[in-house]
Design a protein around this motif. Sequence first.
Motif, PDB file in Angstrom:
ATOM      1  N   PRO A   1       0.862  -1.095   0.006  1.00  0.00           N
ATOM      2  CA  PRO A   1       0.146  -0.071  -0.088  1.00  0.00           C
ATOM      3  C   PRO A   1       0.850   1.238  -0.098  1.00  0.00           C
ATOM      4  CG  PRO A   1      -0.148  -1.222   1.960  1.00  0.00           C
ATOM      5  CD  PRO A   1       0.819  -2.008   1.221  1.00  0.00           C
ATOM      6  N   PRO A   2       0.243   2.368  -0.418  1.00  0.00           N
ATOM      7  CA  PRO A   2       0.770   3.866  -0.445  1.00  0.00           C
ATOM      8  C   PRO A   2       1.324   4.099   0.902  1.00  0.00           C
ATOM      9  CG  PRO A   2      -1.068   3.821  -1.911  1.00  0.00           C
ATOM     10  CD  PRO A   2      -1.240   2.547  -1.238  1.00  0.00           C
ATOM     11  N   SER A   3       2.440   4.948   1.157  1.00  0.00           N
ATOM     12  CA  SER A   3       2.644   5.158   2.551  1.00  0.00           C
ATOM     13  C   SER A   3       3.302   6.644   2.531  1.00  0.00           C
ATOM     14  CB  SER A   3       3.893   4.424   3.119  1.00  0.00           C
ATOM     15  OG  SER A   3       5.020   4.688   2.153  1.00  0.00           O
ATOM     16  N   PRO A   4       3.354   7.300   3.540  1.00  0.00           N
ATOM     17  CA  PRO A   4       3.824   8.736   3.359  1.00  0.00           C
ATOM     18  C   PRO A   4       4.969   8.764   2.770  1.00  0.00           C
ATOM     19  CG  PRO A   4       3.088   8.342   5.708  1.00  0.00           C
ATOM     20  CD  PRO A   4       2.976   6.989   4.834  1.00  0.00           C
ATOM     21  N   ASP A   5       5.838   7.860   2.724  1.00  0.00           N
ATOM     22  CA  ASP A   5       7.113   7.733   1.853  1.00  0.00           C
ATOM     23  C   ASP A   5       7.094   7.810   0.455  1.00  0.00           C
ATOM     24  OD1 ASP A   5       8.581   8.197   4.428  1.00  0.00           O
ATOM     25  OD2 ASP A   5       8.713   5.972   4.676  1.00  0.00           O
ATOM     26  N   GLY A   6       5.865   7.129  -0.125  1.00  0.00           N
ATOM     27  CA  GLY A   6       5.774   6.922  -1.546  1.00  0.00           C
ATOM     28  C   GLY A   6       4.635   6.390  -2.095  1.00  0.00           C
ATOM     29  N   ASP A   7       4.536   5.980  -3.295  1.00  0.00           N
ATOM     30  CA  ASP A   7       3.394   5.292  -3.916  1.00  0.00           C
ATOM     31  C   ASP A   7       3.389   4.023  -3.511  1.00  0.00           C
ATOM     32  OD1 ASP A   7       2.726   7.802  -5.392  1.00  0.00           O
ATOM     33  OD2 ASP A   7       4.159   7.351  -7.126  1.00  0.00           O
ATOM     34  N   GLY A   8       2.141   3.333  -3.694  1.00  0.00           N
ATOM     35  CA  GLY A   8       2.232   1.881  -3.596  1.00  0.00           C
ATOM     36  C   GLY A   8       2.383   1.055  -4.666  1.00  0.00           C
TER      37      GLY A   8
ATOM     38  N   GLU B   1       8.283 -21.346 -10.407  1.00  0.00           N
ATOM     39  CA  GLU B   1       8.814 -20.754 -11.664  1.00  0.00           C
ATOM     40  C   GLU B   1       7.879 -19.668 -11.934  1.00  0.00           C
ATOM     41  OE1 GLU B   1       9.665 -21.912 -16.124  1.00  0.00           O
ATOM     42  OE2 GLU B   1       9.579 -23.424 -15.000  1.00  0.00           O
ATOM     43  N   ILE B   2       8.611 -18.426 -12.031  1.00  0.00           N
ATOM     44  CA  ILE B   2       7.497 -17.169 -12.230  1.00  0.00           C
ATOM     45  C   ILE B   2       7.856 -16.853 -13.893  1.00  0.00           C
ATOM     46  CG2 ILE B   2       7.518 -14.693 -12.013  1.00  0.00           C
ATOM     47  CD1 ILE B   2       8.383 -15.060  -9.084  1.00  0.00           C
ATOM     48  N   ASN B   3       6.771 -17.024 -14.637  1.00  0.00           N
ATOM     49  CA  ASN B   3       6.891 -16.899 -15.996  1.00  0.00           C
ATOM     50  C   ASN B   3       6.770 -15.482 -16.366  1.00  0.00           C
ATOM     51  OD1 ASN B   3       4.837 -19.725 -15.210  1.00  0.00           O
ATOM     52  ND2 ASN B   3       6.659 -20.016 -16.500  1.00  0.00           N
ATOM     53  N   LYS B   4       5.974 -14.810 -15.589  1.00  0.00           N
ATOM     54  CA  LYS B   4       5.748 -13.446 -16.153  1.00  0.00           C
ATOM     55  C   LYS B   4       5.573 -12.776 -14.794  1.00  0.00           C
ATOM     56  CE  LYS B   4       3.021 -10.239 -19.163  1.00  0.00           C
ATOM     57  NZ  LYS B   4       1.920 -10.454 -20.076  1.00  0.00           N
ATOM     58  N   LEU B   5       6.057 -11.170 -14.797  1.00  0.00           N
ATOM     59  CA  LEU B   5       6.061 -10.630 -13.681  1.00  0.00           C
ATOM     60  C   LEU B   5       5.601  -9.240 -14.105  1.00  0.00           C
ATOM     61  CD1 LEU B   5       6.671 -10.165 -10.236  1.00  0.00           C
ATOM     62  CD2 LEU B   5       8.715  -9.300 -11.278  1.00  0.00           C
ATOM     63  N   ARG B   6       4.486  -8.727 -13.515  1.00  0.00           N
ATOM     64  CA  ARG B   6       3.794  -7.419 -13.805  1.00  0.00           C
ATOM     65  C   ARG B   6       3.685  -6.692 -12.742  1.00  0.00           C
ATOM     66  NH1 ARG B   6      -1.621  -8.207 -16.675  1.00  0.00           N
ATOM     67  NH2 ARG B   6      -1.239  -6.006 -17.441  1.00  0.00           N
ATOM     68  N   VAL B   7       4.136  -5.271 -12.728  1.00  0.00           N
ATOM     69  CA  VAL B   7       4.446  -4.524 -11.613  1.00  0.00           C
ATOM     70  C   VAL B   7       3.716  -3.282 -11.920  1.00  0.00           C
ATOM     71  CG1 VAL B   7       6.109  -3.169 -10.138  1.00  0.00           C
ATOM     72  CG2 VAL B   7       6.639  -5.343 -11.188  1.00  0.00           C
ATOM     73  N   HIS B   8       2.754  -2.663 -10.961  1.00  0.00           N
ATOM     74  CA  HIS B   8       2.120  -1.362 -11.434  1.00  0.00           C
ATOM     75  C   HIS B   8       2.118  -0.507 -10.018  1.00  0.00           C
ATOM     76  CE1 HIS B   8      -0.256  -3.673 -14.594  1.00  0.00           C
ATOM     77  NE2 HIS B   8      -0.090  -4.560 -13.766  1.00  0.00           N
ATOM     78  N   THR B   9       2.356   0.736 -10.329  1.00  0.00           N
ATOM     79  CA  THR B   9       2.314   1.507  -9.335  1.00  0.00           C
ATOM     80  C   THR B   9       0.727   2.052  -8.887  1.00  0.00           C
ATOM     81  OG1 THR B   9       2.390   3.736 -10.751  1.00  0.00           O
ATOM     82  CG2 THR B   9       4.268   3.052  -9.920  1.00  0.00           C
ATOM     83  N   ILE B  10       0.584   2.184  -7.460  1.00  0.00           N
ATOM     84  CA  ILE B  10      -0.972   2.795  -7.067  1.00  0.00           C
ATOM     85  C   ILE B  10      -0.593   4.266  -6.834  1.00  0.00           C
ATOM     86  CG2 ILE B  10      -2.558   2.256  -5.254  1.00  0.00           C
ATOM     87  CD1 ILE B  10      -1.446  -0.491  -4.997  1.00  0.00           C
ATOM     88  N   ILE B  11      -1.224   5.068  -7.138  1.00  0.00           N
ATOM     89  CA  ILE B  11      -1.400   6.409  -7.134  1.00  0.00           C
ATOM     90  C   ILE B  11      -2.881   6.788  -6.882  1.00  0.00           C
ATOM     91  CG2 ILE B  11      -0.776   8.659  -7.873  1.00  0.00           C
ATOM     92  CD1 ILE B  11       1.435   7.372  -9.576  1.00  0.00           C
ATOM     93  N   ASP B  12      -3.189   7.586  -5.611  1.00  0.00           N
ATOM     94  CA  ASP B  12      -4.474   8.093  -5.403  1.00  0.00           C
ATOM     95  C   ASP B  12      -5.468   7.019  -5.520  1.00  0.00           C
ATOM     96  OD1 ASP B  12      -3.240  10.583  -4.779  1.00  0.00           O
ATOM     97  OD2 ASP B  12      -3.500  11.194  -6.706  1.00  0.00           O
ATOM     98  N   ASP B  13      -5.143   5.691  -5.111  1.00  0.00           N
ATOM     99  CA  ASP B  13      -6.016   4.411  -5.370  1.00  0.00           C
ATOM    100  C   ASP B  13      -6.279   4.072  -6.501  1.00  0.00           C
ATOM    101  OD1 ASP B  13      -6.336   4.260  -2.245  1.00  0.00           O
ATOM    102  OD2 ASP B  13      -7.827   5.755  -2.476  1.00  0.00           O
ATOM    103  N   TYR B  14      -5.600   4.391  -7.481  1.00  0.00           N
ATOM    104  CA  TYR B  14      -5.564   3.929  -9.117  1.00  0.00           C
ATOM    105  C   TYR B  14      -4.317   3.312  -9.205  1.00  0.00           C
ATOM    106  CZ  TYR B  14      -9.500   7.258  -9.603  1.00  0.00           C
ATOM    107  OH  TYR B  14     -10.733   7.908  -9.530  1.00  0.00           O
TER     108      TYR B  14
END
Length: 77
Positions: free
Chosen positions: A13-20, A35-48
Amino acid sequence: MHRTQKVHRIVIPPSPDGDGVFIQAHYTISENIVEINKLRVHTIIDDYIGSDIGESLDIISHLFMTKLVESDLNSIL
């Protein structure tokens, strides 16, 4: 041996130090090895949840996210 692809998700989750961060890992298990076949990473900004930034991560960040997923999966399997 039949291997079924599964999906594991982690939310930092987002914290005072940065985005989630929302991590989505597609993985298979073969002979008790994850075995990880695909890794998707998304930022969370303002609950989006933003677009996938997994391909643009530097190697250290990518390895960190991969190890985080592996550790979480190993603790629940």
